[in-house]
Design a protein around this motif. Structure first.
Motif, PDB file in Angstrom:
ATOM      1  N   LEU A 135     -36.483   6.237 106.508  1.00 53.74           N
ATOM      2  CA  LEU A 135     -36.784   6.388 105.081  1.00 53.74           C
ATOM      3  C   LEU A 135     -37.654   5.237 104.567  1.00 53.74           C
ATOM      4  O   LEU A 135     -38.510   5.439 103.697  1.00 53.74           O
ATOM      5  N   ASP A 139     -41.325   5.704 102.863  1.00 53.03           N
ATOM      6  CA  ASP A 139     -41.742   5.147 101.578  1.00 53.03           C
ATOM      7  C   ASP A 139     -43.161   4.581 101.669  1.00 53.03           C
ATOM      8  O   ASP A 139     -43.999   4.821 100.786  1.00 53.03           O
ATOM      9  N   PHE A 155     -42.524  14.576  95.254  1.00 46.04           N
ATOM     10  CA  PHE A 155     -41.497  14.339  96.269  1.00 46.04           C
ATOM     11  C   PHE A 155     -40.176  13.985  95.599  1.00 46.04           C
ATOM     12  O   PHE A 155     -40.135  13.196  94.649  1.00 46.04           O
ATOM     13  N   GLU A 156     -39.107  14.565  96.106  1.00 46.87           N
ATOM     14  CA  GLU A 156     -37.759  14.252  95.634  1.00 46.87           C
ATOM     15  C   GLU A 156     -36.897  13.947  96.853  1.00 46.87           C
ATOM     16  O   GLU A 156     -36.732  14.796  97.737  1.00 46.87           O
ATOM     17  N   ILE A 157     -36.359  12.722  96.895  1.00 51.78           N
ATOM     18  CA  ILE A 157     -35.563  12.292  98.048  1.00 51.78           C
ATOM     19  C   ILE A 157     -34.143  12.000  97.580  1.00 51.78           C
ATOM     20  O   ILE A 157     -33.929  11.183  96.684  1.00 51.78           O
ATOM     21  N   SER A 158     -33.185  12.682  98.181  1.00 54.58           N
ATOM     22  CA  SER A 158     -31.779  12.512  97.822  1.00 54.58           C
ATOM     23  C   SER A 158     -30.949  12.537  99.110  1.00 54.58           C
ATOM     24  O   SER A 158     -30.583  13.606  99.604  1.00 54.58           O
ATOM     25  N   VAL A 159     -30.679  11.350  99.629  1.00 59.32           N
ATOM     26  CA  VAL A 159     -29.979  11.227 100.911  1.00 59.32           C
ATOM     27  C   VAL A 159     -28.643  10.538 100.695  1.00 59.32           C
ATOM     28  O   VAL A 159     -28.577   9.483 100.049  1.00 59.32           O
ATOM     29  N   LEU A 173     -39.834  12.639 109.804  1.00 64.38           N
ATOM     30  CA  LEU A 173     -40.115  12.939 108.395  1.00 64.38           C
ATOM     31  C   LEU A 173     -41.611  13.010 108.123  1.00 64.38           C
ATOM     32  O   LEU A 173     -42.074  13.870 107.370  1.00 64.38           O
ATOM     33  N   ARG A 195     -38.706  18.519  98.794  1.00 67.07           N
ATOM     34  CA  ARG A 195     -37.386  17.901  98.639  1.00 67.07           C
ATOM     35  C   ARG A 195     -36.861  17.480 100.006  1.00 67.07           C
ATOM     36  O   ARG A 195     -36.931  18.241 100.976  1.00 67.07           O
ATOM     37  N   ILE A 196     -36.329  16.253 100.053  1.00 68.67           N
ATOM     38  CA  ILE A 196     -35.738  15.728 101.286  1.00 68.67           C
ATOM     39  C   ILE A 196     -34.312  15.306 100.959  1.00 68.67           C
ATOM     40  O   ILE A 196     -34.091  14.432 100.115  1.00 68.67           O
ATOM     41  N   PHE A 197     -33.339  15.933 101.609  1.00 66.06           N
ATOM     42  CA  PHE A 197     -31.941  15.645 101.292  1.00 66.06           C
ATOM     43  C   PHE A 197     -31.064  15.918 102.509  1.00 66.06           C
ATOM     44  O   PHE A 197     -31.520  16.466 103.524  1.00 66.06           O
ATOM     45  N   VAL A 206     -35.684  19.267 104.880  1.00 68.99           N
ATOM     46  CA  VAL A 206     -36.975  19.143 104.202  1.00 68.99           C
ATOM     47  C   VAL A 206     -37.350  20.532 103.700  1.00 68.99           C
ATOM     48  O   VAL A 206     -37.544  21.463 104.488  1.00 68.99           O
TER      49      VAL A 206
END
Length: 256
Positions: A135, A139, A155-159, A173, A195-197, A206
């Protein structure tokens, strides 16, 4: 048995004296002992042959396993080598343009370019990397990407923090993001949403909406094919792809 032995020797048992009887017992004992020794020798010979066959078979299986592992390592290294030119060719031209237009932005782009490329070099021999490091790499990569394509992508990243120490193949990724960009239109008024979660099944997901290009680009085999091939060499788990008329989703297994 004794009578049979002496019949074989053409001797009448009834005509034997006491001394002859003792001799008969002695000869019988010698014959029985000889048979026992012969039997033991035969068993030893068969046992040694069996052990030798087992050892040879085990050595063959070990060599076959080592050869299979060697082939896997060679294939894995070959797949890694596909990544460098794929990344470099997409960014060098952007860097040269930015340096001419905005030196400060060009400097920041160069810094992030160096971070991303350093990540590739440091992990070129790594089969797996923890998600937290992947990650961080993403970035820096997204900084390059946003300057390369503008505001046509969100982009929306929620890990989940509980998944950060799980592992996946390096640069997974980046390849998935590039795949989303390659097959969709980039438009400011109707942006591509990526979206990445993570989920509870230890998967990194993804997901992007579909904005199909009028002409489908030719596949290079570096994106999804690379990821699938690496997982085939590293794990029994495999990526899953889901697609409908509105969206495209790739589920990547996170490994312990």
């Amino acid at each position: 048995m004794i009578s049979g032995i002496f019949s074989f020797l053409n001797v009448d048992v009834k005509e034997l004296t006491d001394n002859d009887v003792n001799l008969r017992h002695y000869i019988t004992a010698i014959i029985v002992l000889s048979l026992m020794i012969s039997g033991v020798s035969t068993i030893h010979y068969l046992t040694e042959n069996w052990k030798s066959e087992i050892i040879n078979r085990a050595e063959h299986e070990i060599k076959a396993a080592e050869s299979k592992q060697l082939v896997a390592e060679i294939e894995l290294q070959a797949l890694r080598l596909q990544l460098d030119p794929h990344f470099v060719f997409n960014n060098l031209s952007v860097l040269s343009e930015l340096i001419l237009k905005d030196q400060q932005l060009g400097f920041e782009y160069t810094e992030n370019f160096a971070k991303v490329y350093r990540y590739l070099l440091l992990n070129s021999k790594s089969k797996l990397i923890i998600l937290k490091d992947e990650l961080k790499f993403l970035d820096a990569y997204l900084f390059l990407l946003k300057n390369r394509i503008g505001s046509g992508v969100n982009f929306e990243i929620s890990v989940s923090p509980t998944k950060l120490d799980m592992r996946l193949p390096p640069v997974t990724l980046q390849l998935l993001v590039e795949n989303a960009l390659k097959y969709n239109r980039i438009e400011k008024d109707k942006p591509l949403r990526v979206r990445i979660f993570t989920n509870e099944s230890d998967e990194l997901i993804v997901h992007n909406n579909l904005l199909p290009l009028l002409r489908k680009p030719r596949s290079s085999g570096i994106g999804l094919g690379n990821i699938k091939s690496r997982y085939a060499l590293l794990s029994d788990r495999e990526p899953h792809i889901e697609q409908n008329e509105l969206s495209f989703t790739v589920k990547i297994p996170l490994l312990a």
